[in-house]
Scaffold this active site. Structure first.
Site, PDB file in Angstrom:
ATOM      1  N   LYS A   1      -1.782  -2.919   8.165  1.00  0.00           N
ATOM      2  CA  LYS A   1      -2.978  -2.595   8.938  1.00  0.00           C
ATOM      3  C   LYS A   1      -2.985  -3.344  10.254  1.00  0.00           C
ATOM      4  O   LYS A   1      -2.562  -4.491  10.333  1.00  0.00           O
ATOM      5  CB  LYS A   1      -4.231  -2.935   8.126  1.00  0.00           C
TER       6      LYS A   1
ATOM      7  N   ARG B   1       0.848  -1.189   0.000  1.00  0.00           N
ATOM      8  CA  ARG B   1       0.000   0.000   0.000  1.00  0.00           C
ATOM      9  C   ARG B   1       0.883   1.239   0.000  1.00  0.00           C
ATOM     10  O   ARG B   1       2.013   1.216   0.474  1.00  0.00           O
ATOM     11  CB  ARG B   1      -0.917   0.009   1.224  1.00  0.00           C
TER      12      ARG B   1
END
Length: 365
Positions: free
Chosen positions: A241, A217
């Site tokens: 995350k 990401r």
């Protein structure tokens, strides 16, 4: 208080108009998300924004304490959202917020029952992600070596889809770790001389190679430190995350780009503010995801490619891996998906591309 706790505290400015009991519940819920659930600051803000909207609606219906919240009130709130044009993805996310809060409030003794446990939510339409062809991706990542860096001012970079956080739209719908907002000067990426321009192009090449070569990401790429790169084993340690770490390999083109950046580029932009950041902005601070998005789209425009975001490169990497024969679970691990269902969308992308090729090429399609 740690970074996540302070992030929860920073949400208090969002609920000033609520009665004190409701404000206290919002603060405690934010602290629970940050400290117990280990959610990123960005995710906490998204949950709190939805919860404040729900409690404001409940207050207008006469609710002054959490114990007075009912399923009818939650359904009324969602119905109002729907009539004002909220997208299905927004409604699904807000319903998830209501269920999470209801469960927490019941366990905390603030609600006599888990009133939203049976709340249904619309299933969001899952659109197939934008995917570049392999030759388009190769053209994009080679742009910094062939032309001056485009300006990182906003051009045609699209806003995130309705209902999704601005940080890294992802099939999982959960925000990635946040990075401090850039200054105006950093966002504008000023390049003062030819030497700095050359360093910026080396930085841009590393950014593009890492985004496509590893599928990370954009927030994960911008969050990398120099110590996270193991050039001997050719892997990077990524913090994703929920604070989860994973190790992701990269290829020879990314290795060459990293070598050039670390030997000939980074020191030209580095300042005391750079600390251990791998990717630097033109002012020496850590590169911000907003700036990185503009960089990617700027090179895509310069190459005559469709509008392209860092997440489109992530989608492309995953799709090309699967089309090349990679195992679905291996791709799941590389991307850092907690659920295999999030990775399976790329199998649909591959099938759709196969159908398109069949329709175009087969005489009896």
């Amino acid at each position: 208080m740690g970074a996540r706790g302070s992030a929860a505290t920073s949400t208090r400015a969002m609920h000033g108009a609520l009665p004190a009991p409701l404000r206290e519940a919002v603060d405690e819920f934010a602290e629970h998300l940050a400290s117990v659930r280990n959610r990123s600051a960005h995710t906490v803000r998204a949950y709190v924004a939805d919860l404040v909207s729900l409690l404001n609606h409940a207050q207008r219906m006469g609710c002054t304490e959490v114990a007075e919240l009912s399923l009818d009130t939650v359904r009324s709130w969602l119905a109002r959202q729907r009539t004002t044009g909220a997208a299905r993805t927004s409604l699904a996310r807000r319903a998830a917020t209501a269920r999470t809060f209801s469960t927490w409030a019941h366990r905390a003794g603030l609600l006599p029952a888990d009133v939203a446990a049976t709340l249904a939510s619309p299933r969001p339409r899952r659109t197939l992600p934008t995917v570049l062809r392999p030759e388009q991706a190769a053209l994009l990542v080679e742009q910094p070596a062939s032309r001056p860096a485009p300006p990182a001012f906003p051009t045609t970079t699209p806003p995130p889809p309705d209902g999704q956080p601005a940080e890294d739209h992802d099939p999982t719908g959960v925000a990635a770790p946040s990075v401090a907002a850039p200054s105006v000067a950093e966002a504008a990426e000023p390049v003062t001389d030819e030497q700095d321009g050359a360093a910026v192009r080396l930085r841009d090449r590393v950014l593009l190679e890492l985004l496509y070569g590893t599928g990370v990401r954009v927030s994960e790429a911008c969050g990398l430190d120099t110590a996270d790169v193991d050039q001997g084993r050719r892997v990077v340690r990524v913090r994703g995350k929920g604070g989860r770490e994973r190790t992701v390999p990269y290829g020879l083109p990314a290795q060459r780009a990293l070598d050039d950046w670390l030997r000939r580029g980074r020191q030209l932009l580095a300042t005391p503010e750079s600390r251990d950041a791998l990717l630097l902005g033109a002012r020496g601070g850590r590169l911000h995801p907003t700036t990185a998005r503009r960089i990617v789209n700027g090179y895509a425009e310069a190459a005559g490619l469709p509008r392209t975001s860092p997440h489109a490169l992530r989608h492309s990497a995953a799709t090309h891996l699967l089309e090349g024969g990679a195992d679905l679970r291996a791709v799941q691990e590389l991307l850092g998906h907690s659920s295999l269902a999030s990775t399976q969308i790329y199998t649909h992308v591959s099938v759709e591309r196969l159908r398109a090729a069949y329709r175009q090429a087969h005489p009896r399609a």
